[in-house]
Design an enzyme around this catalytic site. Structure first.
Site, PDB file in Angstrom:
ATOM      1  N   SER A  78      -7.830  48.750   6.804  1.00 14.88           N
ATOM      2  CA  SER A  78      -8.401  48.384   8.097  1.00 14.88           C
ATOM      3  C   SER A  78      -7.422  47.457   8.786  1.00 14.88           C
ATOM      4  O   SER A  78      -6.748  46.645   8.123  1.00 14.88           O
ATOM      5  CB  SER A  78      -9.736  47.653   7.883  1.00 14.88           C
ATOM      6  OG  SER A  78     -10.078  46.920   9.039  1.00 14.88           O
TER       7      SER A  78
ATOM      8  N   ARG B 190      -8.151  45.000  10.345  1.00 11.26           N
ATOM      9  CA  ARG B 190      -8.643  43.621  10.195  1.00 11.26           C
ATOM     10  C   ARG B 190      -8.211  42.978   8.866  1.00 11.26           C
ATOM     11  O   ARG B 190      -8.307  41.768   8.731  1.00 11.26           O
ATOM     12  CB  ARG B 190     -10.172  43.594  10.283  1.00 11.26           C
ATOM     13  CG  ARG B 190     -10.686  43.879  11.674  1.00 11.26           C
ATOM     14  CD  ARG B 190     -12.176  43.612  11.787  1.00 11.26           C
ATOM     15  NE  ARG B 190     -12.590  43.635  13.173  1.00 11.26           N
ATOM     16  CZ  ARG B 190     -12.888  44.739  13.849  1.00 11.26           C
ATOM     17  NH1 ARG B 190     -12.818  45.910  13.246  1.00 11.26           N
ATOM     18  NH2 ARG B 190     -13.243  44.682  15.113  1.00 11.26           N
TER      19      ARG B 190
ATOM     20  N   HIS C  84      -4.191  55.237   9.551  1.00  9.30           N
ATOM     21  CA  HIS C  84      -3.847  55.910  10.812  1.00  9.30           C
ATOM     22  C   HIS C  84      -2.784  56.982  10.567  1.00  9.30           C
ATOM     23  O   HIS C  84      -2.849  58.073  11.139  1.00  9.30           O
ATOM     24  CB  HIS C  84      -3.287  54.903  11.820  1.00  9.30           C
ATOM     25  CG  HIS C  84      -4.257  53.869  12.281  1.00  9.30           C
ATOM     26  ND1 HIS C  84      -4.176  52.557  11.897  1.00  9.30           N
ATOM     27  CD2 HIS C  84      -5.334  53.952  13.099  1.00  9.30           C
ATOM     28  CE1 HIS C  84      -5.146  51.868  12.468  1.00  9.30           C
ATOM     29  NE2 HIS C  84      -5.881  52.695  13.196  1.00  9.30           N
TER      30      HIS C  84
ATOM     31  N   GLY D  85     -11.294  58.546  11.176  1.00 11.47           N
ATOM     32  CA  GLY D  85     -11.372  58.223   9.757  1.00 11.47           C
ATOM     33  C   GLY D  85     -12.813  58.088   9.295  1.00 11.47           C
ATOM     34  O   GLY D  85     -13.666  57.576  10.022  1.00 11.47           O
TER      35      GLY D  85
ATOM     36  N   GLN E  59     -19.456  55.566  13.223  1.00  7.36           N
ATOM     37  CA  GLN E  59     -18.738  55.952  14.442  1.00  7.36           C
ATOM     38  C   GLN E  59     -18.528  57.467  14.480  1.00  7.36           C
ATOM     39  O   GLN E  59     -18.710  58.121  15.509  1.00  7.36           O
ATOM     40  CB  GLN E  59     -17.402  55.218  14.495  1.00  7.36           C
ATOM     41  CG  GLN E  59     -16.451  55.725  15.554  1.00  7.36           C
ATOM     42  CD  GLN E  59     -15.205  54.866  15.704  1.00  7.36           C
ATOM     43  OE1 GLN E  59     -15.268  53.810  16.295  1.00  7.36           O
ATOM     44  NE2 GLN E  59     -14.079  55.318  15.190  1.00  7.36           N
TER      45      GLN E  59
HETATM   46  O1  PAF Z   1     -11.860  53.525  15.526  1.00  4.67           O
HETATM   47  C1  PAF Z   1     -11.225  52.950  16.432  1.00  4.67           C
HETATM   48  O2  PAF Z   1     -10.095  52.488  16.249  1.00  4.67           O
HETATM   49  C2  PAF Z   1     -11.853  52.825  17.807  1.00  4.67           C
HETATM   50  O3  PAF Z   1     -13.224  52.625  17.722  1.00  4.67           O
HETATM   51  C3  PAF Z   1     -11.527  54.005  18.737  1.00  4.67           C
HETATM   52  C4  PAF Z   1     -12.119  55.298  18.204  1.00  4.67           C
HETATM   53  C5  PAF Z   1     -10.031  54.144  18.886  1.00  4.67           C
HETATM   54  C6  PAF Z   1     -12.126  53.771  20.116  1.00  4.67           C
HETATM   55  O4  PAF Z   1     -11.601  52.624  20.720  1.00  4.67           O
END
Ligand code: PAF
Length: 285
Positions: A181, A183, A33, A143, A149
């Site tokens: 991640s 997670r 991030h 990312g 996504q």
């Molecule tokens: O990638 C993520 O963290 C989520 O899917 C996002 C893009 C913030 C949408 O909730």
């Protein structure tokens, strides 16, 4: 750093005429991030980070409940990374009583993560569309770790003429190759040791491709077998697909992406690698 709780507070906080970079997050911030925030900071006048654990993209309620949350730590990380505005709405603000709209990108959402997590991408698209409308950013940063996504969001913003540039940022990895991640903190000690098998298998496939094997079926078999050798990895998929439509390809000669998903205990991890043909650019299109 300002915290905005709703779209009206956001509008008040963003000065008109400035370029705005949006980094959408669900919190539990890590170095991946921070790399998106740094890029947004370098390229825009104003940086907005959204922080919202979006319930509609979790097909598994247990996964939603266990999703790591640490608002105070996230705020500190955001401030250090130069964020100007944190947009942290409540679920009731995003989905008030009577909310009845779903944004769906059909074909791209039906495969891979979409097949394993029904409804996931409809939840992602709906919340990202709302965030883009609320913030009206010049650029939005995602990312490459969540490769599918990224493609789904690219399709949505193009199809719906959303005036935003989607910026794809490279995967950030731990020293042993594990893709960062939120997670990862939920992995047991043994699973954490086993999880780098995903990035190792992806690197191995590129090594094999570099020896001249461009047949995607052969490469896919190597990819799956390398992961399956790890007893703690429960493989969901290992595929080699076209970088844009995510359909399986016969050869990597025209550009391809290898995508994998596997569970380690109750934690599902994904990873990917853009495959280079022997002497060409990464993606030739
Ligand atoms: O990638 C993520 O963290 C989520 O899917 C996002 C893009 C913030 C949408 O909730």
């Amino acid at each position: 750093m300002i915290t905005a709780l709703n779209a009206a507070e956001l509008r008040e906080a963003i000065a008109p005429g400035k370029s705005v970079g949006l980094v959408p997050t669900m919190g539990a911030l890590h170095a991946g991030h921070v790399s998106l925030l740094s890029r947004a900071r370098a390229e825009n006048d104003v940086v907005v980070m959204s922080l919202f654990v979006n319930p509609t993209q979790f097909n598994d309620p247990d996964d939603f409940d266990k999703y790591p949350r640490d608002l105070d730590r996230d705020r500190r990380t955001a401030e250090e990374a130069g964020v100007d505005i944190v947009f942290a709405p409540e679920a009731q603000t995003m989905y008030p009583t009577g909310f009845d709209t779903v944004v769906t990108v059909r074909a791209l959402s039906s495969v891979l993560e979409g097949a394993s997590r029904p409804g996931h991408f409809a939840g992602v698209c709906t919340v990202v569309a709302k965030l883009l409308n609320a913030v009206a950013p010049t650029r939005a940063y995602f990312g490459q770790k969540d490769y599918q996504q990224l493609q789904v969001i690219n399709r949505m913003t193009r199809d719906l003429n959303m005036p935003v540039e989607i910026v794809s940022c490279p995967i950030v990895r731990e020293a042993d190759g594990l893709a960062m991640s939120s997670r990862n903190v939920r992995l047991s000690e043994d699973d954490r040791k086993a999880a780098p098998v995903l990035s190792k298998a992806l690197a191995y496939v590129q090594d094999i491709a570099d020896t001249g094997v461009h047949d995607a079926y052969q490469l896919r078999a190597w990819l799956a077998q390398t992961i399956e050798v790890e007893a703690l990895a429960k493989l969901d998929y290992a595929v080699i697909v076209d970088p844009c439509d995510l359909k399986e390809v016969d050869t990597i000669d025209h550009g391809a992406v290898a995508l994998v998903a596997a569970a380690f205990g109750s934690v599902r991890l994904i990873d990917n690698r853009i495959l280079r043909p022997a002497s060409g650019p990464e993606v030739r299109r």
